[in-house]
Design an enzyme around this catalytic site. Structure first.
Site, mmCIF file in Angstrom:
data_model
loop_
_atom_site.group_PDB
_atom_site.id
_atom_site.type_symbol
_atom_site.label_atom_id
_atom_site.label_comp_id
_atom_site.label_asym_id
_atom_site.label_seq_id
_atom_site.Cartn_x
_atom_site.Cartn_y
_atom_site.Cartn_z
ATOM 1 N N GLY A 1 42.273 47.017 33.460
ATOM 2 C CA GLY A 1 41.007 47.240 32.765
ATOM 3 C C GLY A 1 40.803 46.317 31.568
ATOM 4 O O GLY A 1 39.788 46.397 30.873
ATOM 5 N N ILE B 1 27.437 44.526 38.553
ATOM 6 C CA ILE B 1 26.857 45.449 39.530
ATOM 7 C C ILE B 1 26.780 46.806 38.841
ATOM 8 O O ILE B 1 27.805 47.456 38.616
ATOM 9 C CB ILE B 1 27.738 45.549 40.809
ATOM 10 C CG1 ILE B 1 28.168 44.170 41.306
ATOM 11 C CG2 ILE B 1 27.045 46.354 41.894
ATOM 12 C CD1 ILE B 1 27.108 43.365 41.990
ATOM 13 N N LYS C 1 40.991 54.071 35.545
ATOM 14 C CA LYS C 1 40.717 55.236 36.375
ATOM 15 C C LYS C 1 41.202 56.524 35.720
ATOM 16 O O LYS C 1 42.297 56.552 35.158
ATOM 17 C CB LYS C 1 41.423 55.039 37.720
ATOM 18 C CG LYS C 1 40.915 53.789 38.444
ATOM 19 C CD LYS C 1 41.926 53.237 39.440
ATOM 20 C CE LYS C 1 41.455 51.899 39.993
ATOM 21 N NZ LYS C 1 42.506 51.199 40.755
ATOM 22 N N GLU D 1 40.394 46.003 46.342
ATOM 23 C CA GLU D 1 39.372 46.744 45.598
ATOM 24 C C GLU D 1 37.979 46.159 45.825
ATOM 25 O O GLU D 1 37.807 44.933 45.810
ATOM 26 C CB GLU D 1 39.707 46.732 44.096
ATOM 27 C CG GLU D 1 41.018 47.443 43.784
ATOM 28 C CD GLU D 1 41.265 47.663 42.291
ATOM 29 O OE1 GLU D 1 41.972 48.612 41.956
ATOM 30 O OE2 GLU D 1 40.749 46.874 41.457
ATOM 31 N N ARG E 1 50.819 45.497 44.923
ATOM 32 C CA ARG E 1 51.879 46.453 44.536
ATOM 33 C C ARG E 1 51.453 47.842 44.975
ATOM 34 O O ARG E 1 50.351 48.026 45.460
ATOM 35 C CB ARG E 1 51.996 46.444 43.008
ATOM 36 C CG ARG E 1 50.620 46.715 42.361
ATOM 37 C CD ARG E 1 50.720 46.954 40.877
ATOM 38 N NE ARG E 1 49.430 46.921 40.212
ATOM 39 C CZ ARG E 1 48.586 47.931 40.104
ATOM 40 N NH1 ARG E 1 48.871 49.084 40.656
ATOM 41 N NH2 ARG E 1 47.438 47.809 39.453
HETATM 42 P P1 ADP Z 1 41.376 45.200 36.657
HETATM 43 O O1 ADP Z 1 42.230 44.078 37.129
HETATM 44 O O2 ADP Z 1 41.408 45.371 35.193
HETATM 45 O O3 ADP Z 1 41.593 46.448 37.446
HETATM 46 P P2 ADP Z 1 38.887 44.866 38.137
HETATM 47 O O4 ADP Z 1 38.316 43.541 38.480
HETATM 48 O O5 ADP Z 1 39.522 45.644 39.228
HETATM 49 O O6 ADP Z 1 39.894 44.690 36.938
HETATM 50 O O7 ADP Z 1 37.748 45.735 37.492
HETATM 51 C C1 ADP Z 1 38.024 46.963 36.838
HETATM 52 C C2 ADP Z 1 36.753 47.815 36.815
HETATM 53 O O8 ADP Z 1 35.716 47.112 36.107
HETATM 54 C C3 ADP Z 1 36.153 48.116 38.167
HETATM 55 O O9 ADP Z 1 36.754 49.244 38.776
HETATM 56 C C4 ADP Z 1 34.701 48.373 37.801
HETATM 57 O O10 ADP Z 1 34.507 49.651 37.255
HETATM 58 C C5 ADP Z 1 34.459 47.342 36.710
HETATM 59 N N1 ADP Z 1 33.950 46.076 37.275
HETATM 60 C C6 ADP Z 1 34.682 45.033 37.704
HETATM 61 N N2 ADP Z 1 33.898 44.037 38.162
HETATM 62 C C7 ADP Z 1 32.635 44.462 38.022
HETATM 63 C C8 ADP Z 1 31.339 43.889 38.310
HETATM 64 N N3 ADP Z 1 31.211 42.676 38.801
HETATM 65 N N4 ADP Z 1 30.242 44.636 38.015
HETATM 66 C C9 ADP Z 1 30.357 45.874 37.478
HETATM 67 N N5 ADP Z 1 31.533 46.466 37.193
HETATM 68 C C10 ADP Z 1 32.663 45.787 37.449
HETATM 69 P P1 ADP Z 2 46.063 51.216 39.457
HETATM 70 O O1 ADP Z 2 45.491 49.819 39.547
HETATM 71 O O2 ADP Z 2 47.282 51.452 40.248
HETATM 72 O O3 ADP Z 2 45.015 52.248 39.579
HETATM 73 P P2 ADP Z 2 46.149 50.864 36.649
HETATM 74 O O4 ADP Z 2 45.007 49.926 36.706
HETATM 75 O O5 ADP Z 2 46.033 52.063 35.805
HETATM 76 O O6 ADP Z 2 46.607 51.367 38.045
HETATM 77 O O7 ADP Z 2 47.402 50.000 36.252
HETATM 78 C C1 ADP Z 2 48.712 50.385 36.601
HETATM 79 C C2 ADP Z 2 49.616 50.196 35.435
HETATM 80 O O8 ADP Z 2 49.727 48.834 35.165
HETATM 81 C C3 ADP Z 2 49.176 50.846 34.183
HETATM 82 O O9 ADP Z 2 50.345 51.250 33.534
HETATM 83 C C4 ADP Z 2 48.490 49.711 33.448
HETATM 84 O O10 ADP Z 2 48.508 49.958 32.069
HETATM 85 C C5 ADP Z 2 49.343 48.558 33.843
HETATM 86 N N1 ADP Z 2 48.739 47.237 33.950
HETATM 87 C C6 ADP Z 2 48.065 46.744 34.987
HETATM 88 N N2 ADP Z 2 47.757 45.449 34.779
HETATM 89 C C7 ADP Z 2 48.246 45.119 33.585
HETATM 90 C C8 ADP Z 2 48.261 43.912 32.820
HETATM 91 N N3 ADP Z 2 47.720 42.779 33.233
HETATM 92 N N4 ADP Z 2 48.859 43.934 31.630
HETATM 93 C C9 ADP Z 2 49.416 45.061 31.196
HETATM 94 N N5 ADP Z 2 49.450 46.211 31.872
HETATM 95 C C10 ADP Z 2 48.881 46.254 33.054
HETATM 96 MG MG MG Z 3 41.288 46.670 39.457
#
Ligand code: ADP
Ligand code: ADP
Ligand code: MG
Length: 451
Positions: A168, A206, A240, A278, A294
């Site tokens: 996030g 989006i 989440k 995703e 992972r």
């Molecule tokens: P992370 O690696 O931190 O999980 P993600 O690319 O999966 O990053 O995005 C995390 C969240 O951010 C998504 O679940 C969604 O809620 C929001 N998000 C990501 N990309 C977009 C987008 N293009 N438009 C709107 N919301 C987004």
């Molecule tokens: P999932 O993608 O499995 O729903 P999360 O987005 O919550 O889970 O991330 C899983 C774990 O990894 C969490 O402990 C989150 O804080 C950590 N995490 C994920 N990406 C990174 C990152 N780039 N740097 C630091 N912590 C991360």
């Molecule tokens: Mg993600």
């Protein structure tokens, strides 16, 4: 009958996922070795493992993120495999590479695959090659001028994303073009500081989307299967809060399209191990956002609705065995929801609430599973993630799962730290949530405290 070779896996993680991997190892007839920092010396995973090693002081940088210390623990304890869990070193290509160079087997895809998917800008290109729709956006933008040019195509509002971001973090919304230059400069500095890589790209925002992700697993025999989808739209700050499977109200045709897109992408890179693809889903349109190479925090809901053990599948794949199931064997049964119980105070802007678990009476009963790294008397320490437990409920349908959830969450008594339990109770009572299909901004638009 000849005895199977002893396999011994180093569990390079802590908390509930360390316990989860130890359990899967034992059910597969493997031995498991735990690691711990000073703060975690008396932890549950240390007790449950066959052996344990201290890997350093409490700060994660000096223990769970210290590749040399983790590898030394693996060598010293005679391990054959290393399971990274999630977070920490789980998506670092150099960790997978170092494990392999040390003559051990990494439980997960190769360093090359982690690298190609871990860079989100590169992953978008791979998705396009596999014919998987991506969010309209740009390649990496080198500077503000390049960002302005790309933004003209992408349109506002847009997101600036760090190619190396995760958890996030590394995402910033830009609503108008006069905000762009400043946002690029700040995002670049933040990404360099947080991820050691300042690469940025743009994506159209989006705004009315659901986060729907697909669990995939590939083996070393050329099989790639999916275990259907999870809806993780209930989020705060792009993290989440709870997840459910299957995605409520998802049309069967759209489910087919999304799951086959995920399998196509995994097959394109010769994916081996468990991974999550995703997507954002808006109406009937779906867009790839990223792949996590992972096991995911929310994997148990998939296990509940498909009656499988995903961590055991990971171990099987790492041992060179074929998956225990074919795609046809994998069917959906009922509905499951996971609630992340964090030691955070929703009334104080989710401020962390570390402390001793003075009481920890976890629920049980039909369809209830609680995954936790802790027992009563344990300590929630301030150095790491605040996840205390995951309450996972299963029912014949979503209504039954939610009824069981209400009972389970009510039974869950934790004293000593403030948790998100009451917030979850208020969420499942919320009409919009009960109707199913809320979007990723729903939670933040709703009042944040329990009502
Ligand atoms: P992370 O690696 O931190 O999980 P993600 O690319 O999966 O990053 O995005 C995390 C969240 O951010 C998504 O679940 C969604 O809620 C929001 N998000 C990501 N990309 C977009 C987008 N293009 N438009 C709107 N919301 C987004
Ligand atoms: P999932 O993608 O499995 O729903 P999360 O987005 O919550 O889970 O991330 C899983 C774990 O990894 C969490 O402990 C989150 O804080 C950590 N995490 C994920 N990406 C990174 C990152 N780039 N740097 C630091 N912590 C991360
Ligand atoms: Mg993600």
């Amino acid at each position: 009958m000849s005895a199977a070779p002893t396999r011994r896996v180093l569990v390079a993680n802590r908390g509930e996922i360390a316990v989860r991997v130890i359990r899967a190892a034992h059910t597969c007839g493997w031995e498991a070795v735990a690691v711990h920092s000073d703060a975690d010396a008396d932890s549950r995973w240390v007790v449950l493992a066959d052996d344990a090693r201290r890997i350093g002081p409490s700060p994660a940088r000096r223990s769970y993120l210290d590749i040399d210390a983790v590898l030394e623990a693996a060598r010293d304890s005679g391990c054959t495999h290393v399971h990274p869990g999630y977070g920490f070193l789980a998506e670092r290509p150099e960790f997978a590479r170092r494990v392999t160079e040390a003559g051990l087997t990494y439980v997960g895809p190769s360093a090359e695959v982690i690298e190609s998917m871990g860079d989100k800008a590169a992953a978008r290109r791979t998705a396009e090659q596999a014919g998987v729709p991506v969010v309209p956006g740009s390649g990496v933008v080198a500077d503000a001028a390049a960002a302005r040019a790309a933004a003209a195509d992408v349109g506002f509002p847009l997101l600036i994303k760090a190619a190396a971001g995760g958890g996030g973090r590394g995402i910033r919304v830009v609503r108008t073009d006069d905000e762009l230059d400043d946002a690029v400069a700040t995002a670049q500095a933040e990404a360099s500081a947080s991820f050691g890589d300042g690469s940025l790209y743009l994506e159209r925002c989006i705004e009315n989307a659901r986060h729907i992700e697909v669990q995939v697993v590939g083996d070393t025999h050329g099989n790639v299967v999916h275990f259907f989808e999870r809806d993780c739209s209930v989020q705060r700050r792009r993290q989440k809060l709870l997840e459910e499977a299957p995605a409520p109200g998802l049309a069967a045709t759209l489910r087919d399209e999304i799951t086959s897109a995920a399998v196509r992408l995994a097959a394109e890179v010769g994916y081996q191990g468990a991974g999550t693809v995703e997507f954002l889903v808006e109406g009937q349109a779906f867009y790839f956002i990223e792949m996590n190479t992972r096991i995911q925090v929310e994997h148990p809901i998939t296990e509940m609705v498909t009656n499988t053990d995903l961590v055991a599948e990971q171990l099987r794949v790492a041992a060179g065995e074929p998956l225990s199931v074919t795609q046809d064997d994998i069917t959906l049964s009922g509905a499951a929801v996971e609630f992340r119980i964090n030691a955070e105070d929703p009334e104080q802007d989710f401020f962390p609430s570390p402390g001793e678990l003075v009481r920890f009476d976890s629920p049980n009963g039909p369809g209830v599973r609680v995954d936790s790294g802790f027992v009563a008397g344990g300590q929630i320490v301030p150095y790491y993630d605040s996840l205390v437990a995951k309450v996972v409920v299963h029912g014949r349908d979503r209504d039954e799962a939610l009824a069981r959830a209400e009972q389970a969450l009510t039974e869950f008594t934790v004293e000593g730290v403030v948790t998100t339990r009451d917030l979850h109770l208020s969420l499942i009572a919320d009409e919009a949530f009960r109707a199913g299909g809320v979007t990723t901004t729903w939670f933040e638009e709703r009042s944040t405290g329990p009502r």
